[in-house]
Design a protein around this motif. Structure first.
Motif, PDB file in Angstrom:
ATOM      1  N   ASN A  34       0.832  -1.204   0.000  1.00 30.00           N
ATOM      2  CA  ASN A  34       0.000   0.000   0.000  1.00 30.00           C
ATOM      3  C   ASN A  34       0.868   1.255   0.000  1.00 30.00           C
ATOM      4  O   ASN A  34       0.460   2.298  -0.518  1.00 30.00           O
ATOM      5  N   ASP A  35       2.046   1.165   0.610  1.00 33.95           N
ATOM      6  CA  ASP A  35       2.923   2.326   0.744  1.00 33.95           C
ATOM      7  C   ASP A  35       3.974   2.408  -0.362  1.00 33.95           C
ATOM      8  O   ASP A  35       4.871   3.247  -0.291  1.00 33.95           O
ATOM      9  N   LEU A  36       3.871   1.524  -1.360  1.00 30.73           N
ATOM     10  CA  LEU A  36       4.750   1.603  -2.529  1.00 30.73           C
ATOM     11  C   LEU A  36       3.969   2.313  -3.637  1.00 30.73           C
ATOM     12  O   LEU A  36       3.076   1.724  -4.250  1.00 30.73           O
ATOM     13  N   LEU A  37       4.290   3.560  -3.872  1.00 35.70           N
ATOM     14  CA  LEU A  37       3.464   4.406  -4.733  1.00 35.70           C
ATOM     15  C   LEU A  37       3.289   3.851  -6.130  1.00 35.70           C
ATOM     16  O   LEU A  37       2.220   3.982  -6.737  1.00 35.70           O
ATOM     17  N   ARG A  38       4.321   3.222  -6.698  1.00 37.73           N
ATOM     18  CA  ARG A  38       4.250   2.734  -8.073  1.00 37.73           C
ATOM     19  C   ARG A  38       3.911   1.252  -8.172  1.00 37.73           C
ATOM     20  O   ARG A  38       3.913   0.678  -9.269  1.00 37.73           O
ATOM     21  N   SER A  39       3.614   0.632  -7.049  1.00 34.32           N
ATOM     22  CA  SER A  39       3.328  -0.801  -7.073  1.00 34.32           C
ATOM     23  C   SER A  39       1.997  -1.090  -7.761  1.00 34.32           C
ATOM     24  O   SER A  39       0.997  -0.406  -7.520  1.00 34.32           O
ATOM     25  N   VAL A  40       2.003  -2.105  -8.621  1.00 34.27           N
ATOM     26  CA  VAL A  40       0.759  -2.553  -9.248  1.00 34.27           C
ATOM     27  C   VAL A  40       0.230  -3.807  -8.558  1.00 34.27           C
ATOM     28  O   VAL A  40      -0.803  -4.343  -8.965  1.00 34.27           O
ATOM     29  N   SER A  41       0.943  -4.270  -7.543  1.00 33.96           N
ATOM     30  CA  SER A  41       0.528  -5.459  -6.801  1.00 33.96           C
ATOM     31  C   SER A  41      -0.075  -5.015  -5.472  1.00 33.96           C
ATOM     32  O   SER A  41       0.568  -5.084  -4.422  1.00 33.96           O
ATOM     33  N   LYS A  42      -1.290  -4.545  -5.526  1.00 30.80           N
ATOM     34  CA  LYS A  42      -1.965  -4.057  -4.326  1.00 30.80           C
ATOM     35  C   LYS A  42      -3.336  -4.707  -4.187  1.00 30.80           C
ATOM     36  O   LYS A  42      -3.952  -5.118  -5.163  1.00 30.80           O
ATOM     37  N   ALA A  43      -3.804  -4.763  -2.962  1.00 28.27           N
ATOM     38  CA  ALA A  43      -5.129  -5.301  -2.669  1.00 28.27           C
ATOM     39  C   ALA A  43      -5.800  -4.422  -1.617  1.00 28.27           C
ATOM     40  O   ALA A  43      -6.364  -4.906  -0.646  1.00 28.27           O
ATOM     41  N   ASN A  44      -5.731  -3.121  -1.847  1.00 33.39           N
ATOM     42  CA  ASN A  44      -6.282  -2.161  -0.888  1.00 33.39           C
ATOM     43  C   ASN A  44      -7.592  -1.550  -1.378  1.00 33.39           C
ATOM     44  O   ASN A  44      -7.872  -0.378  -1.158  1.00 33.39           O
ATOM     45  N   PHE A  45      -8.375  -2.373  -2.086  1.00 38.00           N
ATOM     46  CA  PHE A  45      -9.640  -1.891  -2.636  1.00 38.00           C
ATOM     47  C   PHE A  45     -10.676  -3.013  -2.525  1.00 38.00           C
ATOM     48  O   PHE A  45     -10.326  -4.193  -2.385  1.00 38.00           O
ATOM     49  N   PRO A  46     -11.987  -2.648  -2.572  1.00 37.23           N
ATOM     50  CA  PRO A  46     -13.018  -3.707  -2.555  1.00 37.23           C
ATOM     51  C   PRO A  46     -12.810  -4.620  -3.769  1.00 37.23           C
ATOM     52  O   PRO A  46     -12.371  -4.154  -4.829  1.00 37.23           O
ATOM     53  N   HIS A  47     -13.052  -5.892  -3.596  1.00 39.80           N
ATOM     54  CA  HIS A  47     -13.764  -6.575  -2.534  1.00 39.80           C
ATOM     55  C   HIS A  47     -12.828  -7.274  -1.532  1.00 39.80           C
ATOM     56  O   HIS A  47     -13.294  -8.064  -0.691  1.00 39.80           O
ATOM     57  N   TYR A  48     -11.548  -6.995  -1.645  1.00 34.89           N
ATOM     58  CA  TYR A  48     -10.597  -7.536  -0.684  1.00 34.89           C
ATOM     59  C   TYR A  48     -10.969  -7.047   0.712  1.00 34.89           C
ATOM     60  O   TYR A  48     -11.425  -5.919   0.899  1.00 34.89           O
ATOM     61  N   GLY A  49     -10.761  -7.939   1.697  1.00 34.73           N
ATOM     62  CA  GLY A  49     -11.051  -7.569   3.076  1.00 34.73           C
ATOM     63  C   GLY A  49     -12.506  -7.599   3.449  1.00 34.73           C
ATOM     64  O   GLY A  49     -12.884  -7.152   4.544  1.00 34.73           O
ATOM     65  N   ILE A  50     -13.355  -8.169   2.600  1.00 38.58           N
ATOM     66  CA  ILE A  50     -14.789  -8.157   2.878  1.00 38.58           C
ATOM     67  C   ILE A  50     -15.137  -8.924   4.144  1.00 38.58           C
ATOM     68  O   ILE A  50     -16.141  -8.650   4.797  1.00 38.58           O
TER      69      ILE A  50
END
Length: 352
Positions: A34-50
């Motif tokens: 989440n703290d890597l500005l240019r990372s495309v490997s993120k899961a900080n959006f829905p529906h992750y964490g539901i």
């Protein structure tokens, strides 16, 4: 066979390690990317964490908790906190937290694996831990830091992305044979574990790779939706090299102890007998788009299943929270068939 009597194996002695440290890839990333500005490997959006507390997407590649969370809770340390979140929160002294997670989605054993995605490879994760160790030496004295870290748990979950990279790159395959590549992975991992050893790490929980050829993203490449046999064979061969490396490491450093979790064997058992584990769907992802929900990412526009507890896979690559929990249950107090030379419960009792 491994030098443990039945009485010793069954002995239950409560113990909480001083700290737990997690290194690895997206299977155990708790939000560092989440703290890597240019990372495309993120899961900080829905529906992750539901299914996570407060139904919040935290950066975990899961509908809820992950193996590192469950293991942290099992050993009494609580959920390991992402390193970057600690690092950038200047109001707290992160060095004194009991559990720190350095894992990064997309990371590999090799520095160049998924380099374009701005992941943090294992070597850099080890470097980040070294800074924590140095501060502990200052605060606790070298002897105090050693006493703390030698009894701490170091969980390492990595290797899948390196194998996927080899399967997708004809250039890599032309440079080396698959077995040479897999053996080199184990050798590179050994060097990083030896660095952790230099930083006082003595107790390791190592997860082997699973049936990579049975992920939804691999199944859709086959008209019959069957597993990629070659990729599964590479997983078997790497795990074999990994086990051999760990045995050699133990012979070289007698005060190292470890629990190797045979992810492949348990995953195979679950896929063959899903009902035994309360599962129904082991081919399709719960969240995604298209064929087996693996043709599109699990994102806001994706559909997701209503009962995540029925599915093995949450998205095209990663298990559901339920499967993460099953893995850790076996990892913690399973038999030698799935975790050896000792399970984590026994590992905690080892006195260095």
């Amino acid at each position: 066979m491994f030098g443990f009597s039945e009485a010793l194996w069954n002995q239950k002695v409560p113990f909480t390690p001083p700290s737990m440290y997690v290194l690895g890839d997206s299977l155990v990333d708790a939000g560092n990317n989440n703290d890597l500005l240019r990372s495309v490997s993120k899961a900080n959006f829905p529906h992750y964490g539901i299914d996570f507390p407060k139904k919040t997407a935290t950066g975990r590649f899961s509908n809820g908790k992950i193996a590192a969370d469950f293991l942290g809770e099992k050993v009494g340390m609580g959920i390991p906190y992402p390193y970057f979140s600690m690092l950038f929160n200047f109001s707290e002294n992160f060095h004194w937290r009991d559990s720190i997670n350095f894992a990064s989605g997309g990371a590999g054993i090799y520095n160049w694996t998924n380099g374009m995605s701005q992941s943090v490879p294992l070597s850099r994760q080890v470097n980040y831990f070294s800074s924590v160790q140095k501060d502990l030496r200052k605060e606790l004295t070298p002897h105090g830091a050693y006493d703390k870290l030698k009894s701490s748990i170091f969980m390492i979950v990595i290797g899948s992305n390196d194998i996927f990279a080899n399967s997708e790159s004809s250039k890599l395959r032309n440079q080396t044979t698959p077995q040479q590549y897999l053996n080199s992975m184990a050798i590179q991992l050994k060097e990083q574990i030896k660095l952790l050893y230099d930083y006082y790490a003595r107790k390791f929980v190592i997860m082997g790779v699973g049936l990579l050829g049975c992920t939804p993203t691999e199944r859709i490449k086959n008209e019959t939706k069957e597993c990629n046999i070659q990729l599964n064979q590479w997983s078997i061969n790497y795990n074999r090299a990994l086990r051999s490396m760990l045995k050699g490491l133990k012979a070289e450093f007698d005060d190292i102890d470890y629990s190797y979790f045979d992810t492949y064997s348990l995953m195979q058992k679950i896929i063959k007998n899903p009902a035994t584990f309360g599962l129904e769907e082991v081919k399709a992802a719960c969240c995604g788009l298209g064929n087996l929900n693996a043709e599109g990412r699990c994102q806001r526009t994706a559909k997701y299943c209503s009962n995540r507890n029925n599915h093995f896979f949450w998205d095209a690559y990663h298990p559901t929270e339920k499967v993460h929990r099953i893995f850790v249950d076996y990892m913690y107090n399973g038999t030698l068939h799935y975790v050896y030379p000792m399970n984590v419960e026994r590992l905690l009792q080892v006195i260095n």
